[in-house]
Design a protein around this motif. Structure first.
Motif, mmCIF file in Angstrom:
data_model
loop_
_atom_site.group_PDB
_atom_site.id
_atom_site.type_symbol
_atom_site.label_atom_id
_atom_site.label_comp_id
_atom_site.label_asym_id
_atom_site.label_seq_id
_atom_site.Cartn_x
_atom_site.Cartn_y
_atom_site.Cartn_z
ATOM 1 N N SER A 115 3.004 5.850 13.504
ATOM 2 C CA SER A 115 1.715 6.049 12.971
ATOM 3 C C SER A 115 0.906 7.183 13.780
ATOM 4 O O SER A 115 0.030 7.797 13.099
ATOM 5 C CB SER A 115 0.906 4.879 13.615
ATOM 6 O OG SER A 115 1.042 4.524 14.936
ATOM 7 N N VAL B 107 -3.266 8.709 9.372
ATOM 8 C CA VAL B 107 -3.687 7.133 8.582
ATOM 9 C C VAL B 107 -4.855 6.481 9.264
ATOM 10 O O VAL B 107 -4.731 6.305 10.558
ATOM 11 C CB VAL B 107 -2.466 6.247 8.801
ATOM 12 C CG1 VAL B 107 -2.921 4.867 8.007
ATOM 13 C CG2 VAL B 107 -1.328 6.699 7.807
ATOM 14 N N ILE C 187 -4.361 1.165 8.261
ATOM 15 C CA ILE C 187 -3.655 0.230 8.999
ATOM 16 C C ILE C 187 -3.732 -1.281 8.966
ATOM 17 O O ILE C 187 -2.687 -1.988 8.823
ATOM 18 C CB ILE C 187 -3.409 0.755 10.523
ATOM 19 C CG1 ILE C 187 -2.906 2.102 10.402
ATOM 20 C CG2 ILE C 187 -2.507 -0.229 11.521
ATOM 21 C CD1 ILE C 187 -2.964 2.917 11.832
ATOM 22 N N LEU D 55 -2.852 -2.529 5.448
ATOM 23 C CA LEU D 55 -1.156 -2.877 5.504
ATOM 24 C C LEU D 55 -0.841 -4.040 6.257
ATOM 25 O O LEU D 55 0.124 -4.754 5.754
ATOM 26 C CB LEU D 55 -0.527 -1.552 6.064
ATOM 27 C CG LEU D 55 -0.819 -0.165 5.211
ATOM 28 C CD1 LEU D 55 -0.093 0.831 5.772
ATOM 29 C CD2 LEU D 55 -0.010 -0.474 3.654
ATOM 30 N N ILE E 175 2.506 -0.864 9.000
ATOM 31 C CA ILE E 175 2.717 0.778 8.842
ATOM 32 C C ILE E 175 4.375 0.868 9.033
ATOM 33 O O ILE E 175 4.641 1.594 8.386
ATOM 34 C CB ILE E 175 1.868 1.422 9.822
ATOM 35 C CG1 ILE E 175 2.252 3.035 9.668
ATOM 36 C CG2 ILE E 175 2.558 1.076 11.356
ATOM 37 C CD1 ILE E 175 1.416 3.534 8.615
ATOM 38 N N HIS F 205 6.637 2.456 6.196
ATOM 39 C CA HIS F 205 7.328 3.765 6.629
ATOM 40 C C HIS F 205 8.873 3.580 6.130
ATOM 41 O O HIS F 205 9.454 4.364 5.537
ATOM 42 C CB HIS F 205 7.340 4.127 8.015
ATOM 43 C CG HIS F 205 7.719 5.430 8.511
ATOM 44 N ND1 HIS F 205 8.882 6.127 8.409
ATOM 45 C CD2 HIS F 205 6.871 6.504 8.789
ATOM 46 C CE1 HIS F 205 8.913 7.203 8.849
ATOM 47 N NE2 HIS F 205 7.639 7.391 8.950
ATOM 48 N N GLU G 178 2.121 9.242 3.735
ATOM 49 C CA GLU G 178 0.746 8.977 3.543
ATOM 50 C C GLU G 178 0.093 8.915 2.167
ATOM 51 O O GLU G 178 -0.457 8.024 1.760
ATOM 52 C CB GLU G 178 0.169 10.301 4.095
ATOM 53 C CG GLU G 178 0.360 10.209 5.702
ATOM 54 C CD GLU G 178 -0.631 11.607 6.239
ATOM 55 O OE1 GLU G 178 -1.305 12.194 5.626
ATOM 56 O OE2 GLU G 178 0.098 12.209 7.375
ATOM 57 N N ILE H 181 1.022 5.311 0.916
ATOM 58 C CA ILE H 181 0.114 4.393 1.664
ATOM 59 C C ILE H 181 -1.107 4.166 0.662
ATOM 60 O O ILE H 181 -1.743 3.320 0.484
ATOM 61 C CB ILE H 181 -0.277 4.703 3.177
ATOM 62 C CG1 ILE H 181 0.917 4.366 3.962
ATOM 63 C CG2 ILE H 181 -1.382 3.800 3.514
ATOM 64 C CD1 ILE H 181 0.818 4.816 5.375
#
Length: 327
Positions: free
Chosen positions: A68, A73, A78, A81, A98, A102, A113, A116
């Protein structure tokens, strides 16, 4: 939020904590706390300080912040997510937030990124379908599905979609898939904790007098619907519904044509009831075409068991909602 994420968040605020502190804060069993802590220690996300009986845990910033910290982000992203994105890997490891995104991006060879933000935009589009009671109304979707002679179910609701475009199964869809396939009781109990309030709300809003659980086709040692019925523990009369089959049981998902699914449901569902009710609720784990729950509703009405039939699925298919949106 998962126990793992709650531990991370608590330790980030308090720096260090014992098992007793974590248990008091998260309100789960000591066994659960120890199990999650051991997994996080093995994965390198925590550091263990001291010796029994004075043992404390601390976040391993070098590991937990590795991914992170190098990403631009926001905290809101976060948190989003953490609430919505769940991944269970091919080795059975559960990842959330995260870390899950990832890993998913690495497997798909996608920029993290950018993906996301695309995921959050996509997920929010689907969240717009939720009603104030936390449910999705799938009635119009069912009515717009070609192939049904009669729509017998009066209203149909989902707790969530099973999957969304591009990103696959939703959080609830993922939990349901692995709960059933792995006959995993803890996952089943997690699903119950996420959906019971929604079922209770629907019972009150629709003044339900009796409830029926759609019986499964495939025999398993641990049936999700049996665990769900026990976990919901609804204090209402339960309808006697049976699933019969030929020499070879054929699950609905094995059939592609809606006509075949309707025929399958019509031949396999049996209503063994002499009681009569006004409003009844049918509960199913997943609704695809809606053939099974609609045919069951039709049989309940034909037999005089119910005047109105409502449906509730843990997850449902999005197919057909895009048509409604365009109208």
């Amino acid at each position: 939020m998962s126990v793992e994420n709650q531990i991370i968040n608590y330790l980030k605020v308090h720096q260090e904590a014992s098992v007793n502190e974590l248990q008091e804060h998260i309100q789960v069993s000591r066994q659960m706390i120890h199990r999650v802590l051991n997994r996080m220690l093995e994965d390198g996300y925590l550091q263990k300080l001291g010796r029994a009986p004075k043992v404390f845990y601390r976040v391993n910033e070098a590991r937990a912040g590795k991914r992170s910290s190098i990403l631009s982000v926001s905290e809101d992203e976060i948190n989003f997510l953490n609430e919505h994105f769940l991944l269970i890997t091919e080795t059975g490891k559960r990842l959330e937030g995260i870390e899950a995104m990832h890993t998913w991006c690495e497997k798909q060879k996608l920029p993290v990124e950018k993906t996301i933000r695309e995921y959050i935009t996509t997920e929010k589009k689907y969240l717009d379908y939720f009603l104030p009671n936390g449910l999705i109304n799938g009635t119009e979707k069912l009515k717009n599905t070609k192939g049904f002679d009669v729509i017998a179910i009066d209203e149909l609701y989902y707790c969530d979609f099973y999957a969304i475009e591009r990103f696959g199964k939703t959080r609830l869809g993922t939990l349901l898939h692995f709960a059933k396939q792995g006959q995993n009781r803890p996952l089943m109990q997690e699903i119950i904790s996420l959906t019971k309030n929604k079922a209770d709300t629907l019972l009150k809003q629709k003044r339900i007098e009796a409830v029926g659980y759609i019986p499964p086709t495939i025999k398993r040692h641990l049936q999700f619907m049996t665990v769900l019925q026990k976990g919901f523990n609804l204090s209402l009369p339960h309808l006697n519904l049976l699933k019969v089959s030929g020499v070879i049981p054929v699950p609905q998902k094995a059939l592609n044509k809606i006509e075949d699914r309707i025929s399958n449901a019509r031949a396999s569902i049996v209503v063994k009831e002499t009681r009569r009710f006004g409003n009844v609720l049918l509960i199913d784990d997943a609704v695809g075409s809606g053939a099974t729950i609609n045919e069951t509703a039709a049989k309940l009405k034909q037999k005089g068991t119910a005047k109105k039939v409502f449906g509730l699925a843990i997850t449902g298919s999005f197919k057909g909602f895009d048509v409604i949106q365009e109208v």
